[in-house]
Design a protein around this motif. Structure first.
Motif, PDB file in Angstrom:
ATOM      1  N   GLN A  11       0.617  -1.135  -0.052  1.00  0.00           N
ATOM      2  CA  GLN A  11       0.030   0.096  -0.031  1.00  0.00           C
ATOM      3  C   GLN A  11       1.012   1.287  -0.254  1.00  0.00           C
ATOM      4  O   GLN A  11       1.974   1.179   0.425  1.00  0.00           O
ATOM      5  CB  GLN A  11      -0.961   0.131   1.361  1.00  0.00           C
ATOM      6  CG  GLN A  11      -0.296  -0.083   2.440  1.00  0.00           C
ATOM      7  CD  GLN A  11      -1.214  -0.385   3.845  1.00  0.00           C
ATOM      8  OE1 GLN A  11      -1.999   0.530   3.788  1.00  0.00           O
ATOM      9  NE2 GLN A  11      -0.983  -1.337   4.542  1.00  0.00           N
ATOM     10  N   ARG A  12       0.428   2.330  -0.548  1.00  0.00           N
ATOM     11  CA  ARG A  12       0.821   3.621  -0.660  1.00  0.00           C
ATOM     12  C   ARG A  12       0.019   4.705  -0.335  1.00  0.00           C
ATOM     13  O   ARG A  12      -0.482   5.227  -1.255  1.00  0.00           O
ATOM     14  CB  ARG A  12       1.670   3.854  -1.907  1.00  0.00           C
ATOM     15  CG  ARG A  12       2.566   5.147  -1.964  1.00  0.00           C
ATOM     16  CD  ARG A  12       3.249   5.166  -3.233  1.00  0.00           C
ATOM     17  NE  ARG A  12       4.610   6.170  -3.088  1.00  0.00           N
ATOM     18  CZ  ARG A  12       5.590   5.734  -3.592  1.00  0.00           C
ATOM     19  NH1 ARG A  12       5.613   4.740  -4.303  1.00  0.00           N
ATOM     20  NH2 ARG A  12       6.610   6.678  -3.476  1.00  0.00           N
ATOM     21  N   PRO A  13      -0.022   5.219   0.984  1.00  0.00           N
ATOM     22  CA  PRO A  13      -1.070   6.131   1.369  1.00  0.00           C
ATOM     23  C   PRO A  13      -0.587   7.782   0.726  1.00  0.00           C
ATOM     24  O   PRO A  13       0.059   8.596   1.740  1.00  0.00           O
ATOM     25  CB  PRO A  13      -1.162   6.024   2.811  1.00  0.00           C
ATOM     26  CG  PRO A  13       0.187   5.546   3.249  1.00  0.00           C
ATOM     27  CD  PRO A  13       0.674   4.625   2.192  1.00  0.00           C
ATOM     28  N   HIS A 414       6.721  -8.633   9.014  1.00  0.00           N
ATOM     29  CA  HIS A 414       7.643  -8.009   8.672  1.00  0.00           C
ATOM     30  C   HIS A 414       7.314  -6.672   7.823  1.00  0.00           C
ATOM     31  O   HIS A 414       6.385  -7.023   6.734  1.00  0.00           O
ATOM     32  CB  HIS A 414       8.404  -8.816   7.512  1.00  0.00           C
ATOM     33  CG  HIS A 414       9.856  -7.951   7.032  1.00  0.00           C
ATOM     34  ND1 HIS A 414      10.336  -8.391   5.685  1.00  0.00           N
ATOM     35  CD2 HIS A 414      10.298  -6.821   7.484  1.00  0.00           C
ATOM     36  CE1 HIS A 414      11.280  -7.499   5.501  1.00  0.00           C
ATOM     37  NE2 HIS A 414      11.282  -6.752   6.319  1.00  0.00           N
ATOM     38  N   VAL A 415       7.586  -5.574   8.180  1.00  0.00           N
ATOM     39  CA  VAL A 415       7.217  -4.301   7.574  1.00  0.00           C
ATOM     40  C   VAL A 415       8.304  -3.537   6.911  1.00  0.00           C
ATOM     41  O   VAL A 415       9.121  -3.448   7.527  1.00  0.00           O
ATOM     42  CB  VAL A 415       6.467  -3.282   8.751  1.00  0.00           C
ATOM     43  CG1 VAL A 415       5.963  -1.985   7.791  1.00  0.00           C
ATOM     44  CG2 VAL A 415       5.372  -3.814   9.649  1.00  0.00           C
ATOM     45  N   ALA A 416       8.225  -3.549   5.615  1.00  0.00           N
ATOM     46  CA  ALA A 416       9.188  -3.307   4.599  1.00  0.00           C
ATOM     47  C   ALA A 416       8.653  -1.975   3.793  1.00  0.00           C
ATOM     48  O   ALA A 416       7.604  -1.534   4.122  1.00  0.00           O
ATOM     49  CB  ALA A 416       9.961  -4.242   4.021  1.00  0.00           C
ATOM     50  N   PHE A 417       9.688  -1.678   2.915  1.00  0.00           N
ATOM     51  CA  PHE A 417       9.277  -0.550   1.874  1.00  0.00           C
ATOM     52  C   PHE A 417       9.994  -0.850   0.689  1.00  0.00           C
ATOM     53  O   PHE A 417      11.163  -1.620   0.796  1.00  0.00           O
ATOM     54  CB  PHE A 417       9.489   0.890   2.616  1.00  0.00           C
ATOM     55  CG  PHE A 417      10.946   1.131   3.142  1.00  0.00           C
ATOM     56  CD1 PHE A 417      11.912   1.599   2.102  1.00  0.00           C
ATOM     57  CD2 PHE A 417      11.079   0.730   4.385  1.00  0.00           C
ATOM     58  CE1 PHE A 417      13.349   1.881   2.768  1.00  0.00           C
ATOM     59  CE2 PHE A 417      12.535   0.823   4.777  1.00  0.00           C
ATOM     60  CZ  PHE A 417      13.547   1.380   4.094  1.00  0.00           C
ATOM     61  N   THR A 431      11.557  10.454  -3.240  1.00  0.00           N
ATOM     62  CA  THR A 431      10.126  10.454  -3.089  1.00  0.00           C
ATOM     63  C   THR A 431       9.466   8.941  -2.707  1.00  0.00           C
ATOM     64  O   THR A 431       8.248   8.779  -2.664  1.00  0.00           O
ATOM     65  CB  THR A 431       9.291  10.910  -4.496  1.00  0.00           C
ATOM     66  OG1 THR A 431       9.814  10.083  -5.368  1.00  0.00           O
ATOM     67  CG2 THR A 431      10.017  12.127  -4.648  1.00  0.00           C
ATOM     68  N   HIS A 432      10.497   7.841  -2.692  1.00  0.00           N
ATOM     69  CA  HIS A 432      10.068   6.721  -2.304  1.00  0.00           C
ATOM     70  C   HIS A 432       9.512   6.617  -0.857  1.00  0.00           C
ATOM     71  O   HIS A 432       9.890   7.236   0.154  1.00  0.00           O
ATOM     72  CB  HIS A 432      11.087   5.565  -2.489  1.00  0.00           C
ATOM     73  CG  HIS A 432      12.317   5.727  -1.780  1.00  0.00           C
ATOM     74  ND1 HIS A 432      13.091   7.053  -1.900  1.00  0.00           N
ATOM     75  CD2 HIS A 432      12.906   5.119  -0.719  1.00  0.00           C
ATOM     76  CE1 HIS A 432      13.996   7.179  -0.908  1.00  0.00           C
ATOM     77  NE2 HIS A 432      14.145   5.870  -0.416  1.00  0.00           N
ATOM     78  N   GLY A 433       8.546   5.469  -0.384  1.00  0.00           N
ATOM     79  CA  GLY A 433       8.292   4.183  -1.122  1.00  0.00           C
ATOM     80  C   GLY A 433       7.147   3.688  -0.698  1.00  0.00           C
ATOM     81  O   GLY A 433       6.061   4.406  -0.134  1.00  0.00           O
ATOM     82  N   GLU A 434       6.697   2.523  -1.374  1.00  0.00           N
ATOM     83  CA  GLU A 434       5.442   1.575  -1.020  1.00  0.00           C
ATOM     84  C   GLU A 434       5.765   0.601  -0.042  1.00  0.00           C
ATOM     85  O   GLU A 434       6.777   0.249   0.209  1.00  0.00           O
ATOM     86  CB  GLU A 434       5.124   1.085  -2.334  1.00  0.00           C
ATOM     87  CG  GLU A 434       3.800   0.218  -2.123  1.00  0.00           C
ATOM     88  CD  GLU A 434       3.393  -0.501  -3.323  1.00  0.00           C
ATOM     89  OE1 GLU A 434       2.405  -0.195  -4.168  1.00  0.00           O
ATOM     90  OE2 GLU A 434       4.178  -1.342  -3.856  1.00  0.00           O
TER      91      GLU A 434
END
Length: 446
Positions: A11-13, A414-417, A431-434
């Motif tokens: 997800q990308r809020p 596991h929470v990554a980006f 400007t990253h990330g998701e």
């Protein structure tokens, strides 16, 4: 040691404006946006400084007036947008003023200027105290408030001092993240998020800013720790970072360090400006019997944990920008730390993370793709001497995702980006990330 993980949610809020009832801004982190069906002008004003973003129906430009000086800023490559703009926005993130337009392909930056280059320092609290927002032209459904984010990265779970996850009575977990701005690291800031461990939904809760050197910065790569009845906030000073100019060594630059702040306020909600002081982190290298000093030009990514009366601090040390490796220090207090270990064989490893596991503590990190070939694009797990003991089997997406691990009963999250950019080409890197969430499977642990 850890089971294998499978991606369960991406997800990308993206949010340009976090609307509020008043426009009072505690930091240089502001936005105004509007629906437009024709030419529109949006502005920020403080004293004699007027910062304006204009969409004339075909092009986007910025104008800056300070005293008797007026300048215009137009991108020949990115400023022409044509008709069909649904929304128009003006943002202030650190010292960067940006005009953005929304069409079918999302928000895209169309004009940009660093305000310090035209004689304005927007991070001064006296300047911020007089800041107002305004609009003219065909502006409808106007929103103003804080700037939100183009993406999230550097995600850490909020913890107690012993390293266990801090959670609210209903089981909601809290995270800190770097909210990406429209440009390099000084355009970002630290945000606080609620994470539902069942649905994996993210909800924005607030933002943290840091007062130092008589300015308010959007520092980030932050760890928020509940220690008794107060919060400890360890952060990296990316908000003021200026990279060395390789073509002109005489130009001033600002390295990255780590600061610590203390607060008894509820930092899990709302916006807060915290007074921060340097956290002195040792960078002496133990790689030789003589324990020679390895010159460090910066430290970042702090992570704190207290065990058996001793503080452990994981972080990153850089030999140069950007050649960096994981480090671990310990001591009876945070102002009396000594080096425990450093992995100087790495050249692009960060996200040093302390994880309680089975009565001990292990150290996770992220081996970036610029490392030596045999340690690229992976999550090493170290012991407290930084000897590698395992590898986390989870999706290693683009950029440098962190090994942020959250125990959920007998399972792990596991929470990554990743490094996917947003907002067009004008802002460049940053400007990253998701957000990429993975859950442990029931396969064999290693």
């Amino acid at each position: 040691m850890f089971p294998e993980f499978k991606v369960v949610r991406r997800q990308r809020p993206v949010t340009i404006t976090v609307e509020s009832s008043t426009f009072s801004r505690p930091a240089a982190n502001a936005a105004i946006e509007a629906v437009c069906d024709g030419p529109v002008s949006l502005s920020f004003t403080s004293g004699g400084d007027v910062l304006t973003g204009v969409y004339d129906g075909r092009r986007v430009k910025l104008s800056v007036a300070t005293g008797s000086r007026r300048t215009s800023h137009v991108s020949r490559r990115h400023g022409r947008v044509g008709r069909g703009v649904a929304r128009f926005a003006l943002t202030l993130t650190g010292t960067m003023l940006t005009a953005m337009a929304y069409k079918d392909d999302g928000w895209v930056a169309r004009a940009q200027v660093d305000l310090t280059e035209v004689g304005i320092e927007p991070r001064k609290e006296s300047w911020l105290a007089g800041l107002t927002a305004g609009h003219e032209g065909s502006a409808g459904e106007v929103r103003s408030g804080a700037f939100g984010q183009l993406g999230l990265r550097d995600i850490r779970v909020v913890t107690y001092a012993d390293g266990s996850p801090f959670h609210e009575d209903d089981g909601t977990l809290l995270l800190t993240a770097t909210s990406a701005g429209p440009g390099f690291f000084p355009t970002a800031h630290t945000s606080v998020w609620a994470l539902d461990p069942v649905t994996y939904d993210l909800v924005h809760r607030g933002a943290l800013y840091f007062r130092r050197d008589d300015l308010v910065y959007g520092d980030h790569a932050t760890h928020l720790v509940r220690d008794g009845d107060e919060w400890l906030v360890a952060t990296s000073t990316w908000g003021g970072f200026k990279a060395p100019d390789k073509t002109d060594p005489s130009k001033p630059w600002s390295p990255v360090g780590v600061t610590i702040a203390h607060s008894r306020a509820d930092l899990t909600r709302g916006e807060h400006v915290l007074d921060s002081t340097p956290l002195v982190l040792p960078t002496e290298s133990p790689e030789s019997p003589e324990r020679r000093h390895s010159r460090s030009v910066g430290v970042w990514d702090p992570h704190l944990l207290r065990r058996d009366g001793e503080w452990l601090v994981g972080y990153v040390s850089a030999k140069k920008y950007f050649d960096f490796h994981p480090v671990l220090a310990g001591g009876p207090s945070l102002d009396a730390l000594s080096l425990r270990a450093a992995r100087t064989d790495r050249t692009a490893t960060e996200g040093t993370t302390l994880v309680p596991l089975g009565g001990t503590v292990v150290v996770g990190a992220s081996d970036g793709r610029d490392n030596p070939r045999h340690v690229r694009a992976r999550y090493p797990i170290f012991d407290l001497d930084l000897n590698e003991v395992a590898e986390l089997r989870s999706a290693y997406v683009s950029n440098l995702p962190w090994p942020t691990l959250i125990p959920l009963g007998d399972e792990w999250l596991h929470v990554a980006f990743d490094g996917t950019p947003y907002g067009g080409r004008l802002p460049g890197y940053g400007t990253h990330g998701e957000v990429v969430l993975s859950r442990s499977t029931r396969g064999r642990s290693v």
